[in-house]
Design a protein around this motif. Structure first.
Motif, PDB file in Angstrom:
ATOM      1  N   HIS A 259       0.791  -1.224   0.000  1.00 48.00           N
ATOM      2  CA  HIS A 259       0.000   0.000   0.000  1.00 48.00           C
ATOM      3  C   HIS A 259       0.830   1.285   0.000  1.00 48.00           C
ATOM      4  CE1 HIS A 259      -3.416  -2.564   0.584  1.00 48.00           C
ATOM      5  NE2 HIS A 259      -3.010  -2.951   1.786  1.00 48.00           N
ATOM      6  N   GLY A 260       2.127   1.161  -0.016  1.00 42.14           N
ATOM      7  CA  GLY A 260       2.951   2.355  -0.017  1.00 42.14           C
ATOM      8  C   GLY A 260       4.424   2.028   0.065  1.00 42.14           C
ATOM      9  N   SER A 261       5.243   3.043  -0.140  1.00 42.14           N
ATOM     10  CA  SER A 261       6.699   2.879  -0.099  1.00 42.14           C
ATOM     11  C   SER A 261       7.292   3.799   0.956  1.00 42.14           C
ATOM     12  CB  SER A 261       7.324   3.197  -1.464  1.00 42.14           C
ATOM     13  OG  SER A 261       6.888   2.263  -2.448  1.00 42.14           O
ATOM     14  N   LEU A 262       8.250   3.275   1.698  1.00 44.62           N
ATOM     15  CA  LEU A 262       8.875   3.983   2.807  1.00 44.62           C
ATOM     16  C   LEU A 262      10.368   4.119   2.522  1.00 44.62           C
ATOM     17  CD1 LEU A 262       8.213   3.195   6.548  1.00 44.62           C
ATOM     18  CD2 LEU A 262      10.548   3.378   5.703  1.00 44.62           C
ATOM     19  N   ARG A 263      10.874   5.345   2.638  1.00 47.24           N
ATOM     20  CA  ARG A 263      12.294   5.618   2.403  1.00 47.24           C
ATOM     21  C   ARG A 263      12.871   6.318   3.615  1.00 47.24           C
ATOM     22  NH1 ARG A 263      15.620   9.724   1.409  1.00 47.24           N
ATOM     23  NH2 ARG A 263      17.348   9.518  -0.084  1.00 47.24           N
ATOM     24  N   LEU A 264      13.981   5.802   4.138  1.00 49.75           N
ATOM     25  CA  LEU A 264      14.577   6.464   5.279  1.00 49.75           C
ATOM     26  C   LEU A 264      16.083   6.579   5.146  1.00 49.75           C
ATOM     27  CD1 LEU A 264      15.167   4.265   8.376  1.00 49.75           C
ATOM     28  CD2 LEU A 264      14.027   3.268   6.410  1.00 49.75           C
ATOM     29  N   ASP A 265      16.603   7.692   5.641  1.00 47.79           N
ATOM     30  CA  ASP A 265      18.039   7.872   5.818  1.00 47.79           C
ATOM     31  C   ASP A 265      18.245   8.382   7.235  1.00 47.79           C
ATOM     32  OD1 ASP A 265      17.800  10.742   5.839  1.00 47.79           O
ATOM     33  OD2 ASP A 265      17.789  10.738   3.653  1.00 47.79           O
ATOM     34  N   GLU A 267      18.356  11.271   8.528  1.00 46.33           N
ATOM     35  CA  GLU A 267      17.683  12.501   8.934  1.00 46.33           C
ATOM     36  C   GLU A 267      16.254  12.625   8.450  1.00 46.33           C
ATOM     37  OE1 GLU A 267      20.127  15.646   7.513  1.00 46.33           O
ATOM     38  OE2 GLU A 267      21.847  15.104   8.767  1.00 46.33           O
ATOM     39  N   ARG A 268      15.793  11.712   7.589  1.00 47.87           N
ATOM     40  CA  ARG A 268      14.510  11.935   6.938  1.00 47.87           C
ATOM     41  C   ARG A 268      13.777  10.609   6.710  1.00 47.87           C
ATOM     42  NH1 ARG A 268      12.165  16.020   3.820  1.00 47.87           N
ATOM     43  NH2 ARG A 268      10.751  15.283   2.187  1.00 47.87           N
ATOM     44  N   LEU A 269      12.448  10.692   6.792  1.00 52.58           N
ATOM     45  CA  LEU A 269      11.576   9.564   6.485  1.00 52.58           C
ATOM     46  C   LEU A 269      10.489  10.043   5.534  1.00 52.58           C
ATOM     47  CD1 LEU A 269      10.593   6.622   7.112  1.00 52.58           C
ATOM     48  CD2 LEU A 269       9.195   7.626   8.911  1.00 52.58           C
ATOM     49  N   ASP A 270      10.357   9.386   4.378  1.00 48.27           N
ATOM     50  CA  ASP A 270       9.311   9.694   3.405  1.00 48.27           C
ATOM     51  C   ASP A 270       8.424   8.479   3.219  1.00 48.27           C
ATOM     52  OD1 ASP A 270      10.169  12.342   2.706  1.00 48.27           O
ATOM     53  OD2 ASP A 270      11.793  11.437   1.560  1.00 48.27           O
ATOM     54  N   LEU A 271       7.122   8.704   3.182  1.00 50.90           N
ATOM     55  CA  LEU A 271       6.151   7.630   2.992  1.00 50.90           C
ATOM     56  C   LEU A 271       5.208   8.028   1.865  1.00 50.90           C
ATOM     57  CD1 LEU A 271       5.046   4.920   3.926  1.00 50.90           C
ATOM     58  CD2 LEU A 271       3.780   6.108   5.707  1.00 50.90           C
ATOM     59  N   ASP A 272       5.252   7.285   0.769  1.00 56.29           N
ATOM     60  CA  ASP A 272       4.389   7.536  -0.387  1.00 56.29           C
ATOM     61  C   ASP A 272       3.335   6.443  -0.479  1.00 56.29           C
ATOM     62  OD1 ASP A 272       5.594   9.876  -1.994  1.00 56.29           O
ATOM     63  OD2 ASP A 272       7.343   8.634  -1.529  1.00 56.29           O
ATOM     64  N   TRP A 273       2.079   6.833  -0.266  1.00 63.95           N
ATOM     65  CA  TRP A 273       0.984   5.870  -0.314  1.00 63.95           C
ATOM     66  C   TRP A 273       0.535   5.652  -1.758  1.00 63.95           C
ATOM     67  CZ3 TRP A 273      -0.041   3.238   3.970  1.00 63.95           C
ATOM     68  CH2 TRP A 273       0.343   3.794   5.206  1.00 63.95           C
ATOM     69  N   ARG A 274       0.046   4.471  -2.045  1.00 66.01           N
ATOM     70  CA  ARG A 274      -0.388   4.140  -3.403  1.00 66.01           C
ATOM     71  C   ARG A 274      -1.564   5.002  -3.866  1.00 66.01           C
ATOM     72  NH1 ARG A 274       3.807   2.096  -3.500  1.00 66.01           N
ATOM     73  NH2 ARG A 274       4.369  -0.112  -3.761  1.00 66.01           N
ATOM     74  N   ASP A 275      -2.323   5.557  -2.921  1.00 61.14           N
ATOM     75  CA  ASP A 275      -3.464   6.399  -3.314  1.00 61.14           C
ATOM     76  C   ASP A 275      -3.046   7.831  -3.625  1.00 61.14           C
ATOM     77  OD1 ASP A 275      -2.945   7.520  -0.853  1.00 61.14           O
ATOM     78  OD2 ASP A 275      -4.821   6.910   0.083  1.00 61.14           O
ATOM     79  N   GLY A 276      -1.739   8.086  -3.621  1.00 64.36           N
ATOM     80  CA  GLY A 276      -1.236   9.418  -3.941  1.00 64.36           C
ATOM     81  C   GLY A 276      -0.878  10.267  -2.743  1.00 64.36           C
ATOM     82  N   ARG A 278       1.097  11.490   0.636  1.00 61.64           N
ATOM     83  CA  ARG A 278       2.519  11.524   0.970  1.00 61.64           C
ATOM     84  C   ARG A 278       2.708  12.075   2.381  1.00 61.64           C
ATOM     85  NH1 ARG A 278       7.490  11.434  -1.525  1.00 61.64           N
ATOM     86  NH2 ARG A 278       9.118  12.791  -0.686  1.00 61.64           N
ATOM     87  N   GLU A 279       3.544  11.409   3.137  1.00 61.80           N
ATOM     88  CA  GLU A 279       3.906  11.866   4.477  1.00 61.80           C
ATOM     89  C   GLU A 279       5.431  11.962   4.533  1.00 61.80           C
ATOM     90  OE1 GLU A 279       2.054   9.626   7.681  1.00 61.80           O
ATOM     91  OE2 GLU A 279       0.550   8.881   6.266  1.00 61.80           O
ATOM     92  N   SER A 280       5.919  13.073   5.074  1.00 61.58           N
ATOM     93  CA  SER A 280       7.354  13.274   5.194  1.00 61.58           C
ATOM     94  C   SER A 280       7.679  13.813   6.573  1.00 61.58           C
ATOM     95  CB  SER A 280       7.869  14.257   4.135  1.00 61.58           C
ATOM     96  OG  SER A 280       7.696  13.719   2.832  1.00 61.58           O
ATOM     97  N   ASP A 281       8.739  13.301   7.135  1.00 62.32           N
ATOM     98  CA  ASP A 281       9.227  13.779   8.419  1.00 62.32           C
ATOM     99  C   ASP A 281      10.693  14.143   8.268  1.00 62.32           C
ATOM    100  OD1 ASP A 281       6.924  13.504  10.114  1.00 62.32           O
ATOM    101  OD2 ASP A 281       7.188  11.332   9.983  1.00 62.32           O
ATOM    102  N   ASP A 282      10.994  15.418   8.498  1.00 58.56           N
ATOM    103  CA  ASP A 282      12.388  15.864   8.562  1.00 58.56           C
ATOM    104  C   ASP A 282      12.773  15.955  10.031  1.00 58.56           C
ATOM    105  OD1 ASP A 282      13.388  16.353   5.892  1.00 58.56           O
ATOM    106  OD2 ASP A 282      11.823  17.873   5.753  1.00 58.56           O
ATOM    107  N   PHE A 283      13.812  15.248  10.393  1.00 63.96           N
ATOM    108  CA  PHE A 283      14.267  15.261  11.766  1.00 63.96           C
ATOM    109  C   PHE A 283      15.486  16.160  11.882  1.00 63.96           C
ATOM    110  CE2 PHE A 283      11.995  11.365  11.003  1.00 63.96           C
ATOM    111  CZ  PHE A 283      11.183  11.238  12.125  1.00 63.96           C
ATOM    112  N   GLU A 284      15.608  16.769  13.030  1.00 64.11           N
ATOM    113  CA  GLU A 284      16.727  17.690  13.237  1.00 64.11           C
ATOM    114  C   GLU A 284      18.049  16.963  13.023  1.00 64.11           C
ATOM    115  OE1 GLU A 284      18.511  20.670  16.690  1.00 64.11           O
ATOM    116  OE2 GLU A 284      16.617  19.604  16.991  1.00 64.11           O
TER     117      GLU A 284
END
Length: 344
Positions: A259-265, A267-276, A278-284
Motif C-alpha cells: 500500500h505504499g513505499s517507505l524511504r529512510l536515511d 535525517e529523513r523519512l518519506d512515505l508515499d501511499w499508493r493512493d497518492g 505523501r507523508e514526510s518527516d524531517d528530523f533535526e
C-alpha cells in the motif's frame, strides 16, 4: 524518567581507546545512572586525554584487564576493540560475571561470533550489540510504521550504502584485512545499515552476490559489494555497498509495500501511499559532535535491561543474523553461486 532512578549508578568499564571511544565516553557522561570506572587501552598514557570528555570523576586508565575483571564495582563492560581479539577477552569478562555491550561486529566470522554468543550464554551474562543506527529518529519512526500494518505486505527492498574512505583510512595497520577486521565494507560499515534493514524486513533466506576491491583502494578485503536478496516474507531486494563513492553519500533503505513505499536515511523519512498521499518527516540533523546520542540510547537501553532483567535492544544471538547475511554474500561472490541462509 529512567528505569534507573531508584538504583545506584551502574559501574562501567570501556575496553578500547580507538576512534569510537570518545562517543562512548561522551554518552556515559550524559547518562546519570552510569559511572565510568576504568578505561583499558594498550597504551593508557596515550588514552588519558579521553578523560576530558567525561563529566564525572576521571576513570582509571590502564592496560591491565584484571582492573576490570576483579573490580566488584563494575557490572557492565563496553568492548570497542578490533574483532580479532574478542574471544579471549570476552571469555575473561564472562568468567568474571561482567555483562558485555559489544561494538559491532561480534567477531570476524560467523563461527567466531557464535562462539562469543555461546560463551556469554553459558556464563549467564547478558551480551548486547551496539547497532546505534536503530536509535536514529527516522529509524524509530520507520519501525512504528512497519509494525502498524497499514503498509501491507512487503514486496521489494533497496539498500544503498554509498560511502567514501580515503586510502589513508586503510593504511592503518590491519584495517580492511581479514586477520584484524574480518573483511571490508560489509562487516565494518554496511553492517549497521544491514542490521537496521533486517529489523524492518525480517530475515534473508538467499543471496546472489559479487564483491570486489575497486582500483580506488589498496586493501586486502572488499570495498564494493552488490547482492540480490530473497526474504523470508516473500519480498525480493538488492544491496549496493561501497567505500568508493566520492563525495560520501547517504545510507538509504527503501521498502516498497503493498500500500505504499517507505524511504529512510539518517535525517529523513518519506512515505508515499499508493493512493497518492505523501507523508514526510524531517528530523533535526545531529551534528557530528553530538552523534554520541545514538550510542547513549543503546547504552541506556542496555543498562535498563541489566537492572530490569529484560533483553537488550539487540542481543548477541539476534545479531548473528546480520553476520550470516554478510558471510553468505562473501561466499556467494567467492563461489559464484546462490547461497541459502538457514532459518534461525
Amino acid at each position: 524518567m529512567s528505569a534507573h532512578s531508584n538504583h545506584e549508578p551502574v559501574g562501567v568499564a570501556l575496553i578500547g581507546a580507538g576512534m569510537i571511544a570518545e562517543s562512548h565516553i561522551r554518552a556515559l557522561s550524559a547518562i546519570g545512572h552510569a559511572r565510568l570506572e576504568v578505561v583499558v587501552s594498550r597504551r593508557p598514557s596515550k588514552a588519558g586525554h579521553l578523560a576530558e570528555f567525561y563529566s564525572g570523576p576521571a576513570p582509571e586508565f590502564t592496560s591491565d584487564l584484571s582492573k576490570v575483571t576483579e573490580n566488584p564495582k563494575i557490572q557492565v563492560v563496553i568492548v570497542a576493540t578490533p574483532p580479532s581479539v574478542r574471544i579471549d577477552l570476552i571469555s575473561a569478562l564472562a568468567k568474571a560475571g561482567k555483562h558485555v555491550l559489544l561494538e559491532k561486529p561480534i567477531a570476524r566470522t560467523v563461527a567466531e561470533a557464535e562462539t562469543v554468543v555461546e560463551i556469554c550464554e553459558q556464563a549467564g551474562v547478558t551480551l548486547g550489540i551496539l547497532f546505534q543506527h536503530r536509535m536514529r529518529a527516522p529509524s524509530i519512526a520507520a519501525a512504528g510504521y512497519v509494525a502498524g500494518g497499514r503498509l501491507g505486505a512487503l514486496g521489494h527492498v533497496d539498500i544503498a550504502v554509498p560511502l567514501w574512505r580515503d586510502q589513508s583510512y586503510y593504511d592503518e595497520l590491519g584495517r580492511g584485512t581479514y586477520a584484524r577486521d574480518g573483511g571490508g565494507v560489509l562487516i565494518t560499515q554496511a553492517i549497521h545499515t544491514l542490521d537496521l534493514a533486517l529489523s524492518l524486513t525480517g530475515p534473508v533466506t538467499s543471496v546472489q552476490a559479487m564483491t570486489a576491491t575497486s582500483p580506488l583502494h589498496q586493501m586486502e578485503a572488499e570495498d564494493f559489494a552488490v547482492a540480490g536478496l530473497r526474504f523470508a516474507c516473500g519480498a525480493v531486494g538488492s544491496l549496493v555497498a561501497n567505500t568508493a563513492t566520492y563525495p560520501h553519500g547517504l545510507e538509504v533503505i527503501t521498502l516498497h509495500f503493498e500500500h505504499g513505499s517507505l524511504r529512510l536515511d539518517k535525517e529523513r523519512l518519506d512515505l508515499d501511499w499508493r493512493d497518492g498521499g505523501r507523508e514526510s518527516d524531517d528530523f533535526e540533523a545531529v551534528q557530528p559532535i553530538h552523534k554520541f546520542v545514538w550510542h547513549q540510547g543503546v547504552i541506556e537501553d542496555f543498562l535498563n535491561s541489566i537492572q530490569n532483567g529484560t533483553a537488550p535492544m539487540v542481543t548477541g544471538r539476534e545479531a548473528l543474523s546480520v553476520h550470516q547475511l554478510i558471510e553468505a554474500i562473501e561466499v556467494s561472490s567467492r563461489e559464484a553461486r546462490q547461497v541459502k541462509i538457514p532459518a534461525q
